[in-house]
Design a protein around this motif. Structure first.
Motif, PDB file in Angstrom:
ATOM      1  N   VAL A   1       0.847  -1.194   0.000  1.00  0.00           N
ATOM      2  CA  VAL A   1       0.000   0.000   0.000  1.00  0.00           C
ATOM      3  C   VAL A   1       0.880   1.241   0.000  1.00  0.00           C
ATOM      4  O   VAL A   1       2.031   1.209   0.452  1.00  0.00           O
ATOM      5  N   LYS A   2       0.345   2.347  -0.507  1.00  0.00           N
ATOM      6  CA  LYS A   2       1.104   3.588  -0.612  1.00  0.00           C
ATOM      7  C   LYS A   2       0.773   4.593   0.479  1.00  0.00           C
ATOM      8  O   LYS A   2       1.386   5.644   0.557  1.00  0.00           O
ATOM      9  N   ARG A   3      -0.216   4.262   1.313  1.00  0.00           N
ATOM     10  CA  ARG A   3      -0.616   5.183   2.361  1.00  0.00           C
ATOM     11  C   ARG A   3      -1.252   4.402   3.509  1.00  0.00           C
ATOM     12  O   ARG A   3      -1.808   3.319   3.295  1.00  0.00           O
ATOM     13  N   LEU A   4      -1.186   4.975   4.699  1.00  0.00           N
ATOM     14  CA  LEU A   4      -1.758   4.340   5.877  1.00  0.00           C
ATOM     15  C   LEU A   4      -2.615   5.344   6.643  1.00  0.00           C
ATOM     16  O   LEU A   4      -2.107   6.390   7.068  1.00  0.00           O
ATOM     17  N   PRO A   5      -3.909   5.077   6.831  1.00  0.00           N
ATOM     18  CA  PRO A   5      -4.695   5.901   7.750  1.00  0.00           C
ATOM     19  C   PRO A   5      -4.096   5.754   9.153  1.00  0.00           C
ATOM     20  O   PRO A   5      -3.706   4.652   9.558  1.00  0.00           O
ATOM     21  N   VAL A   6      -4.006   6.859   9.865  1.00  0.00           N
ATOM     22  CA  VAL A   6      -3.433   6.835  11.214  1.00  0.00           C
ATOM     23  C   VAL A   6      -4.571   6.981  12.223  1.00  0.00           C
ATOM     24  O   VAL A   6      -5.410   7.886  12.098  1.00  0.00           O
ATOM     25  N   VAL A   7      -4.606   6.087  13.201  1.00  0.00           N
ATOM     26  CA  VAL A   7      -5.706   6.072  14.173  1.00  0.00           C
ATOM     27  C   VAL A   7      -5.173   6.234  15.591  1.00  0.00           C
ATOM     28  O   VAL A   7      -4.034   5.869  15.894  1.00  0.00           O
ATOM     29  N   ASP A   8      -6.018   6.804  16.452  1.00  0.00           N
ATOM     30  CA  ASP A   8      -5.632   6.963  17.854  1.00  0.00           C
ATOM     31  C   ASP A   8      -5.915   5.680  18.627  1.00  0.00           C
ATOM     32  O   ASP A   8      -6.272   4.650  18.039  1.00  0.00           O
ATOM     33  N   ALA A   9      -5.799   5.755  19.942  1.00  0.00           N
ATOM     34  CA  ALA A   9      -5.965   4.564  20.781  1.00  0.00           C
ATOM     35  C   ALA A   9      -7.368   3.981  20.710  1.00  0.00           C
ATOM     36  O   ALA A   9      -7.573   2.798  20.990  1.00  0.00           O
ATOM     37  N   THR A  10      -8.355   4.784  20.317  1.00  0.00           N
ATOM     38  CA  THR A  10      -9.730   4.303  20.214  1.00  0.00           C
ATOM     39  C   THR A  10     -10.072   3.831  18.802  1.00  0.00           C
ATOM     40  O   THR A  10     -11.206   3.415  18.547  1.00  0.00           O
TER      41      THR A  10
ATOM     42  N   LEU B   1      -0.688   8.831   6.514  1.00  0.00           N
ATOM     43  CA  LEU B   1       0.736   8.823   6.179  1.00  0.00           C
ATOM     44  C   LEU B   1       0.901   8.236   4.785  1.00  0.00           C
ATOM     45  O   LEU B   1       0.412   7.140   4.508  1.00  0.00           O
ATOM     46  N   SER B   2       1.586   8.960   3.911  1.00  0.00           N
ATOM     47  CA  SER B   2       1.810   8.480   2.553  1.00  0.00           C
ATOM     48  C   SER B   2       3.293   8.272   2.300  1.00  0.00           C
ATOM     49  O   SER B   2       4.141   8.733   3.069  1.00  0.00           O
ATOM     50  N   ARG B   3       3.616   7.601   1.213  1.00  0.00           N
ATOM     51  CA  ARG B   3       5.017   7.389   0.855  1.00  0.00           C
ATOM     52  C   ARG B   3       5.737   8.717   0.652  1.00  0.00           C
ATOM     53  O   ARG B   3       6.910   8.860   0.977  1.00  0.00           O
ATOM     54  N   SER B   4       5.028   9.691   0.103  1.00  0.00           N
ATOM     55  CA  SER B   4       5.649  10.996  -0.126  1.00  0.00           C
ATOM     56  C   SER B   4       6.058  11.654   1.190  1.00  0.00           C
ATOM     57  O   SER B   4       7.048  12.399   1.248  1.00  0.00           O
ATOM     58  N   ASP B   5       5.315  11.372   2.269  1.00  0.00           N
ATOM     59  CA  ASP B   5       5.690  11.903   3.581  1.00  0.00           C
ATOM     60  C   ASP B   5       7.006  11.286   4.047  1.00  0.00           C
ATOM     61  O   ASP B   5       7.854  11.962   4.643  1.00  0.00           O
ATOM     62  N   LEU B   6       7.198  10.004   3.765  1.00  0.00           N
ATOM     63  CA  LEU B   6       8.412   9.310   4.186  1.00  0.00           C
ATOM     64  C   LEU B   6       9.638   9.827   3.446  1.00  0.00           C
ATOM     65  O   LEU B   6      10.748   9.830   3.985  1.00  0.00           O
ATOM     66  N   VAL B   7       9.443  10.287   2.204  1.00  0.00           N
ATOM     67  CA  VAL B   7      10.561  10.793   1.414  1.00  0.00           C
ATOM     68  C   VAL B   7      11.201  12.001   2.094  1.00  0.00           C
ATOM     69  O   VAL B   7      12.389  12.269   1.923  1.00  0.00           O
ATOM     70  N   GLN B   8      10.434  12.725   2.906  1.00  0.00           N
ATOM     71  CA  GLN B   8      10.960  13.899   3.598  1.00  0.00           C
ATOM     72  C   GLN B   8      12.198  13.571   4.433  1.00  0.00           C
ATOM     73  O   GLN B   8      13.087  14.411   4.605  1.00  0.00           O
ATOM     74  N   LEU B   9      12.248  12.348   4.955  1.00  0.00           N
ATOM     75  CA  LEU B   9      13.383  11.958   5.785  1.00  0.00           C
ATOM     76  C   LEU B   9      14.697  12.053   5.024  1.00  0.00           C
ATOM     77  O   LEU B   9      15.740  12.389   5.578  1.00  0.00           O
ATOM     78  N   PHE B  10      14.646  11.741   3.720  1.00  0.00           N
ATOM     79  CA  PHE B  10      15.871  11.701   2.945  1.00  0.00           C
ATOM     80  C   PHE B  10      16.225  13.055   2.340  1.00  0.00           C
ATOM     81  O   PHE B  10      17.181  13.180   1.591  1.00  0.00           O
ATOM     82  N   LEU B  11      15.448  14.082   2.686  1.00  0.00           N
ATOM     83  CA  LEU B  11      15.762  15.442   2.271  1.00  0.00           C
ATOM     84  C   LEU B  11      16.459  16.198   3.400  1.00  0.00           C
ATOM     85  O   LEU B  11      16.744  17.383   3.269  1.00  0.00           O
ATOM     86  N   ARG B  12      16.752  15.506   4.477  1.00  0.00           N
ATOM     87  CA  ARG B  12      17.402  16.139   5.628  1.00  0.00           C
ATOM     88  C   ARG B  12      18.810  16.585   5.239  1.00  0.00           C
ATOM     89  O   ARG B  12      19.561  15.826   4.616  1.00  0.00           O
TER      90      ARG B  12
END
Length: 208
Positions: free
Chosen positions: A98-107, A114-125
């Motif tokens: 999958v290319k994205r994950l819905p993020v849920v709280d404890a309930t 969260l999408s793959r494009s969000d993860l790419v930000q890590l490698f722009l550091r």
């Protein structure tokens, strides 16, 4: 040494639809918000599936009535928690293709996506920030080595380590910790050692 979590990278308050949302309304939302997928939630805002652009393209028409989110969504929804590490989220994406994950709280309620494009930000550091974390957090604070003990160079996320450590067994530990730093693409190990304390036959033993 704090590593970024899903909460740090996710888009908060994701656009969502209900099971009965019509096909055309879903298409309009994807276009309006410039997104490639949307979570489908129940009456309690808990994700039950995801509708992507691919789902829309595969089901343009339906026999016996209008298409709704329930007809075309991928279900069940694969979700993540805000406190998950980025590594864990990336592995879940890969495992389920999958290319994205819905993020849920404890309930179980939707709080972001969260999408793959969000993860790419890590490698722009910036390389400078990566080097500072390795020298200050990994070498000095965690391993209690003098800042000048080793040479650390970072070029486009590739870390090159050189110098001499007291014990050979310390080398794989240093390399592993550097790999865990956000933004690191690879680690080049040019370290030497004064004393060989590596157990014979150890899988981490290196040829010198």
């Amino acid at each position: 040494m704090r590593h970024r979590t899903v909460a740090d990278l996710m888009a908060p308050m994701a656009v969502s639809v209900r099971r009965g949302t019509p096909f055309k309304e879903i298409a309009r939302l994807l276009d309006e918000f410039d997104i490639t997928a949307v979570p489908v939630v129940d009456e309690d805002e808990r994700p039950v599936g995801v509708v992507s652009e691919a789902d829309l393209l595969h089901r343009r028409e339906a026999a016996g009535g209008a298409i709704t989110a329930a007809d075309i969504m991928t279900s069940p929804a694969i979700t993540a928690s805000p406190e998950w590490s980025v590594v864990r989220a990336t592995r879940v994406m890969g495992r389920h293709s999958v290319k994205r994950l819905p993020v849920v709280d404890a309930t179980g309620r939707l709080v972001g996506i969260l999408s793959r494009s969000d993860l790419v930000q890590l490698f722009l550091r910036p390389d400078r920030s990566i080097r500072e974390e390795i020298v200050e957090d990994v070498l000095t604070r965690t391993l209690q080595l003098a800042p000048s003990a080793l040479s650390v160079e970072v070029d486009d996320g590739v870390v090159t380590l050189s110098g001499t450590v007291g014990r050979r067994m310390l080398i794989p530990v240093i390399v592993r910790l550097c790999h865990s730093v956000d933004g690191v693409v690879d680690v080049v190990d040019r370290l030497d050692y004064e004393r060989d304390d590596m157990p014979i036959g150890s899988p981490t033993a290196r040829e010198k």
